[in-house]
Design an enzyme around this catalytic site. Structure first.
Site, PDB file in Angstrom:
ATOM      1  N   ASP A 423       0.839  -1.191   0.000  1.00 27.69           N
ATOM      2  CA  ASP A 423       0.000   0.000   0.000  1.00 27.69           C
ATOM      3  C   ASP A 423       0.881   1.251   0.000  1.00 27.69           C
ATOM      4  O   ASP A 423       1.636   1.483   0.947  1.00 27.69           O
ATOM      5  CB  ASP A 423      -0.906  -0.002   1.234  1.00 27.69           C
ATOM      6  N   HIS A 453      -3.668   0.499  -2.559  1.00 28.33           N
ATOM      7  CA  HIS A 453      -4.597   1.142  -1.626  1.00 28.33           C
ATOM      8  C   HIS A 453      -6.006   1.050  -2.205  1.00 28.33           C
ATOM      9  O   HIS A 453      -6.328   1.698  -3.201  1.00 28.33           O
ATOM     10  CB  HIS A 453      -4.208   2.602  -1.401  1.00 28.33           C
TER      11      HIS A 453
END
Length: 561
Positions: A423, A453
């Site tokens: 992420d 993400h």
């Protein structure tokens, strides 16, 4: 003549080259070499782009030691860590999820290039399909302090797809033998979605709305005050972990659907208000279960960590554009000029909620130092907010009341957190509070190696299931959506079974107590010479909770907070 022939050959040369290329690519070996060459060239170009934009590169090549570690079976799930890894305390709920929720243990996420974390992050937040004819009807909820939040109820393509989806639900029920949580009934479950903290419905959230609607959920999206077109009726903005607005919104939704199951899902930084709400409400919450996709678990660390410049400036630009709409209303309450000139998320947040406000001498004489009028609140609004009506003194005190996990021990509903190791918007995976998931039975963590993400795109070949058309599967190519909706259904089934077991145990306990009372009454009424013989008989003992559940931890909510 020779010049004419040369001109003809020169004009037909591209066609000849194209024909030759098509013939060459028909050979499997040459075709494989061509794909590898194009992939290598594309990777080198992507490396150059990431270096120019100062984006971190994520290599999917693992060392020999990492491969040996990944080949070891997980103690809880029993599978290798190539797919999602479920990290949680071994409880009855965890075992039930592993048995009935296949999405948490099996997933083939897309690899490079479509599985690149930056491409997934950008496509899920700013690009992608915005269509699906999704329509919302908006409710403006007036809060106790005079503020206003927006609730968008989804009413789009529900009537069009109801008939088709009902047939699919019937087929699914016949195959699985159980009734899905989101089936079309008179009291369908309500799914409350909480977008990113800076507001707005992203393409990732739109796809989740569409898929949840197809599975029979009543979908409602919660918007913070002053975001997504919601009016700002008071000179007060929402803090990162302030659950006051969400608490009133949940009570309103529950009042409209008192007989429906109420669940909540947050996206990204929207987890701050959701986790804070679950911690402050405890067992008195109206929610049955909750999930957080790419959550911000440690708020202060997230604001203080270095984010790639492209994402940092994108988030700051979005928040500053929202703040510019209310500059004239907020200028006397917060340090607007400092917030608009800030270059980091921490400076922006600190300028809005932690900076001392400059007040004119005439206004300073009329204000009570102990009051919260510096925030533009009436006495009734300040009374409704309590301690939150007063501004934070400094950065540390601000997070003392806004950290998402500050009351994690009070959470009384199952919470699934879906995180990715690559992420780009969150701190490194090593900063995750793994001890919380290993010790608290209500917190579960699904950790993947890829996903970005709020991305989690499935591989193209894994998006098709038996009996499903490509049109139906276009919206279900995101693993996190499939996992969250299946998790909500399985948790609802588990809690219903646990409640039935609890009621049956209480019934047996009452029956045994009544039998004991009757036996004692009969014993006292018998003659003295037969009483000794009656006392020697063994009385039936009530079953314990451990015998019924098979686990020392019970999932019965006490509603004592």
């Amino acid at each position: 003549m020779a010049l004419y022939v040369l001109n003809c050959l020169f004009c037909l040369l591209p066609s000849f080259l194209f024909l030759l290329l098509c013939l060459v690519l028909r050979w499997p070996r040459l075709c494989c070499w061509a794909k590898l060459a194009v992939r290598a060239a594309g990777w080198r170009l992507w490396v150059f782009i990431c270096l120019a934009l100062e984006l971190p590169l994520h290599s999917y090549k693992r060392t020999k030691t990492e491969k040996l570690k990944s080949s070891e079976p997980n103690m809880l799930s029993g599978h290798t860590s190539d797919g999602p890894r479920l990290i949680c305390k071994p409880t009855a709920l965890a075992r039930y999820l592993l048995q009935h929720c296949g999405s948490l243990t099996k997933a083939k996420l897309a690899g490079w290039p479509w599985g690149d974390p930056h491409l997934q992050t950008v496509s899920s937040q700013k690009c992608g399909e915005h269509g699906h004819n999704i329509q919302f009807t908006r409710d403006h909820l007036l809060l106790k302090d005079g503020g206003t939040v927006a609730l968008d109820w989804m009413v789009g393509t529900r009537l069009i797809e109801a008939t088709v989806q009902r047939r699919w639900d019937v087929k699914k029920e016949n195959q699985s033998g159980r009734k899905a949580l989101g089936c079309f009934t008179s009291t369908p479950p309500v799914l409350l979605l909480i977008p990113q903290f800076w507001g707005g419905i992203t393409p990732h959230l739109q796809l989740l709305c569409h898929q949840a609607m197809r599975e029979g959920f009543n979908v409602v999206v919660f918007h913070h005050r002053g975001t997504a077109g919601s009016p700002l009726t008071t000179a007060r903005l929402s803090e990162f972990g302030d659950p006051v607005d969400l608490e009133q919104a949940v009570a309103y939704v529950h009042s409209r659907h008192p007989s429906s199951v109420l669940v909540a899902v947050s996206e990204g930084s929207g987890s701050g208000v959701l986790l804070s709400y679950l911690g402050e409400r405890g067992s008195s919450t109206c929610l049955t279960a909750a999930a957080a996709i790419s959550p911000v678990l440690l708020g202060q660390l997230w604001f203080e960590s270095a984010m790639p410049p492209m994402y940092r400036w994108g988030v700051l630009f979005h928040r500053k554009m929202q703040l510019r709409r209310y500059v004239s209303s907020l200028r006397g309450m917060v340090d607007v000029d400092r917030a608009l000139s800030s270059s980091s998320l921490r400076d922006f947040e600190e300028a809005l909620f932690c900076s001392p406000t400059k007040v004119s001498p005439s206004s300073e004489r009329s204000l009570n130092p102990a009051s919260s009028s510096l925030r533009g609140l009436t006495p009734a609004g300040a009374w409704a907010l309590g301690e939150r009506g007063y501004p934070a003194q400094d950065w540390d005190s601000y997070w003392g009341s806004n950290e998402p996990l500050r009351d994690a021990d009070e959470v009384a509903v199952p919470v699934l957190c879906i995180c990715s190791s690559d992420d780009p918007l969150l701190p490194p995976i090593s900063t995750l509070p793994l001890s919380l998931f290993q010790s608290n039975p209500y917190f579960l963590l699904a950790l993947t190696d890829r996903g970005g993400h709020c991305g989690f795109t499935l591989e193209a070949g894994k998006q098709m299931d038996e009996g499903r058309t490509r049109k139906e599967d276009e919206d279900e190519g995101i693993w996190s959506h499939n996992a969250v909706l299946e998790y909500l259904r399985v948790v609802s089934d588990f809690l219903k079974e646990a409640e039935r077991d609890w009621k049956s145990w209480q019934g047996r306990l009452e029956v045994n107590s009544l039998k004991g009372q009757k036996s004692r009454m009969n014993t006292t009424s018998l003659p003295h010479r037969r009483r000794g013989a009656m006392i020697k008989k063994s009385r039936p003992q009530p079953a314990s909770v451990d015998d019924v559940e098979g686990d020392p931890f019970t999932w019965k909510r006490s509603f004592t907070r």
